[in-house]
Design a protein around this motif. Structure first.
Motif, PDB file in Angstrom:
ATOM      1  N   ARG A 113       1.214  59.241  -9.850  1.00  0.00           N
ATOM      2  CA  ARG A 113       0.670  58.562  -8.679  1.00  0.00           C
ATOM      3  C   ARG A 113       1.516  57.299  -8.487  1.00  0.00           C
ATOM      4  NH1 ARG A 113      -4.755  58.821  -7.075  1.00  0.00           N
ATOM      5  NH2 ARG A 113      -5.301  59.527  -9.146  1.00  0.00           N
ATOM      6  N   PHE A 114       1.751  56.945  -7.227  1.00  0.00           N
ATOM      7  CA  PHE A 114       2.572  55.772  -6.956  1.00  0.00           C
ATOM      8  C   PHE A 114       2.262  55.242  -5.566  1.00  0.00           C
ATOM      9  CE2 PHE A 114       4.727  59.699  -6.023  1.00  0.00           C
ATOM     10  CZ  PHE A 114       5.169  59.542  -4.731  1.00  0.00           C
ATOM     11  N   ALA A 115       2.533  53.974  -5.373  1.00  0.00           N
ATOM     12  CA  ALA A 115       2.367  53.362  -4.055  1.00  0.00           C
ATOM     13  C   ALA A 115       3.523  53.805  -3.167  1.00  0.00           C
ATOM     14  CB  ALA A 115       2.351  51.842  -4.174  1.00  0.00           C
ATOM     15  N   VAL A 116       3.215  54.141  -1.937  1.00  0.00           N
ATOM     16  CA  VAL A 116       4.241  54.551  -0.981  1.00  0.00           C
ATOM     17  C   VAL A 116       5.010  53.308  -0.539  1.00  0.00           C
ATOM     18  CG1 VAL A 116       4.652  55.569   1.288  1.00  0.00           C
ATOM     19  CG2 VAL A 116       2.887  56.522  -0.219  1.00  0.00           C
ATOM     20  N   ALA A 117       6.326  53.405  -0.610  1.00  0.00           N
ATOM     21  CA  ALA A 117       7.180  52.274  -0.237  1.00  0.00           C
ATOM     22  C   ALA A 117       7.134  52.039   1.271  1.00  0.00           C
ATOM     23  CB  ALA A 117       8.612  52.542  -0.676  1.00  0.00           C
ATOM     24  N   ASP A 118       7.174  50.796   1.654  1.00  0.00           N
ATOM     25  CA  ASP A 118       7.270  50.440   3.064  1.00  0.00           C
ATOM     26  C   ASP A 118       8.605  50.977   3.584  1.00  0.00           C
ATOM     27  OD1 ASP A 118       8.205  48.751   5.365  1.00  0.00           O
ATOM     28  OD2 ASP A 118       6.208  47.888   5.087  1.00  0.00           O
ATOM     29  N   PRO A 119       8.620  51.633   4.744  1.00  0.00           N
ATOM     30  CA  PRO A 119       9.871  52.204   5.268  1.00  0.00           C
ATOM     31  C   PRO A 119      10.994  51.176   5.425  1.00  0.00           C
ATOM     32  CG  PRO A 119       8.006  53.036   6.511  1.00  0.00           C
ATOM     33  CD  PRO A 119       7.480  51.965   5.585  1.00  0.00           C
ATOM     34  N   SER A 120      10.655  49.916   5.593  1.00  0.00           N
ATOM     35  CA  SER A 120      11.692  48.898   5.761  1.00  0.00           C
ATOM     36  C   SER A 120      12.550  48.745   4.509  1.00  0.00           C
ATOM     37  CB  SER A 120      11.061  47.554   6.140  1.00  0.00           C
ATOM     38  OG  SER A 120      10.272  47.058   5.065  1.00  0.00           O
ATOM     39  N   VAL A 121      12.043  49.164   3.366  1.00  0.00           N
ATOM     40  CA  VAL A 121      12.807  49.092   2.121  1.00  0.00           C
ATOM     41  C   VAL A 121      14.079  49.918   2.228  1.00  0.00           C
ATOM     42  CG1 VAL A 121      12.751  49.789  -0.319  1.00  0.00           C
ATOM     43  CG2 VAL A 121      10.784  48.650   0.693  1.00  0.00           C
ATOM     44  N   TRP A 122      14.032  50.992   3.007  1.00  0.00           N
ATOM     45  CA  TRP A 122      15.149  51.922   3.067  1.00  0.00           C
ATOM     46  C   TRP A 122      16.089  51.663   4.242  1.00  0.00           C
ATOM     47  CZ3 TRP A 122      15.342  53.821  -1.442  1.00  0.00           C
ATOM     48  CH2 TRP A 122      14.172  54.024  -2.154  1.00  0.00           C
ATOM     49  N   ARG A 123      15.828  50.653   5.015  1.00  0.00           N
ATOM     50  CA  ARG A 123      16.702  50.364   6.164  1.00  0.00           C
ATOM     51  C   ARG A 123      18.062  49.879   5.698  1.00  0.00           C
ATOM     52  NH1 ARG A 123      11.978  48.067   9.252  1.00  0.00           N
ATOM     53  NH2 ARG A 123      11.302  49.870  10.427  1.00  0.00           N
ATOM     54  N   THR A 124      19.067  50.294   6.428  1.00  0.00           N
ATOM     55  CA  THR A 124      20.436  49.857   6.155  1.00  0.00           C
ATOM     56  C   THR A 124      21.017  49.313   7.443  1.00  0.00           C
ATOM     57  OG1 THR A 124      21.466  51.944   6.773  1.00  0.00           O
ATOM     58  CG2 THR A 124      20.697  51.738   4.485  1.00  0.00           C
ATOM     59  N   GLY A 125      22.199  48.784   7.362  1.00  0.00           N
ATOM     60  CA  GLY A 125      22.882  48.297   8.554  1.00  0.00           C
ATOM     61  C   GLY A 125      23.126  49.406   9.552  1.00  0.00           C
ATOM     62  N   LEU A 126      23.192  50.628   9.095  1.00  0.00           N
ATOM     63  CA  LEU A 126      23.425  51.762   9.986  1.00  0.00           C
ATOM     64  C   LEU A 126      22.205  52.076  10.840  1.00  0.00           C
ATOM     65  CD1 LEU A 126      25.345  54.148   7.568  1.00  0.00           C
ATOM     66  CD2 LEU A 126      26.283  52.650   9.327  1.00  0.00           C
ATOM     67  N   ASP A 127      21.013  51.650  10.397  1.00  0.00           N
ATOM     68  CA  ASP A 127      19.793  51.921  11.162  1.00  0.00           C
ATOM     69  C   ASP A 127      19.780  51.219  12.511  1.00  0.00           C
ATOM     70  OD1 ASP A 127      18.810  53.475   9.144  1.00  0.00           O
ATOM     71  OD2 ASP A 127      17.597  51.886   8.264  1.00  0.00           O
ATOM     72  N   HIS A 128      20.595  50.222  12.677  1.00  0.00           N
ATOM     73  CA  HIS A 128      20.548  49.408  13.882  1.00  0.00           C
ATOM     74  C   HIS A 128      21.782  49.602  14.768  1.00  0.00           C
ATOM     75  CE1 HIS A 128      17.046  47.549  12.211  1.00  0.00           C
ATOM     76  NE2 HIS A 128      17.725  47.263  11.102  1.00  0.00           N
ATOM     77  N   ARG A 129      22.447  50.746  14.624  1.00  0.00           N
ATOM     78  CA  ARG A 129      23.615  51.038  15.459  1.00  0.00           C
ATOM     79  C   ARG A 129      23.180  51.152  16.913  1.00  0.00           C
ATOM     80  NH1 ARG A 129      25.999  56.397  13.570  1.00  0.00           N
ATOM     81  NH2 ARG A 129      23.803  56.857  13.422  1.00  0.00           N
TER      82      ARG A 129
END
Length: 151
Positions: free
Chosen positions: A130-146
């Protein structure tokens, strides 16, 4: 990036409790020279897992080789996810009294068609976490904002 969330290893009792809370999992089998995986509906029955199916690839994949069944879930209220894996051997239920007992289990496959074969997985090992689900912002990279112009 924030610190990774702790993963809680589950006891066998906690694993069985979670397995009883869902009816959908994925069955992993070995076919000829490769692994394969099938979604299916299942029910926990006295420390085993039972599903019903028709003749075909799944049945061919359970004969004589180890199998694994994985189920998982998400508690939206707490933001926690869980995953349980049952590893063991599967066998067709063929004895008349066993078939009669199994026919009363609440097994309701989603897919229609002939599903008159009952299969029981007798586990060698059950494990889960069991684990806490990570906030999606943790996985954002500079490529997400192209911009659309660079696509």
């Amino acid at each position: 990036m924030s610190a990774p969330q702790a993963v809680q290893e589950l006891t066998a009792d906690a694993c069985w409790s979670l397995m009883r809370s869902t009816t959908v999992g994925r069955l992993a089998v070995w076919l000829d020279d490769h692994p394969d995986i099938f979604p299916l509906n299942f029910v926990v029955d006295q420390g085993t897992v039972v599903f019903r199916t028709g003749e075909g690839t799944k049945v061919a994949g359970i004969s004589g080789t180890p199998v694994a069944l994985e189920a998982d879930g998400l508690d939206e209220a707490t933001g926690e996810a869980w995953s349980v894996v049952v590893r063991g051997r599967a066998h067709s239920i063929t004895e008349q009294h066993d078939v009669m007992d199994t026919a009363d289990l609440p097994l309701h496959p989603w897919q229609g068609g002939r599903k008159d074969r009952f299969v029981r997985i007798t586990p060698d090992v059950i494990s889960g976490r069991r684990f806490a689900v990570a906030d999606p912002s943790v996985w954002r990279t500079g490529l997400d904002h192209r911009s659309a112009a660079t696509d």
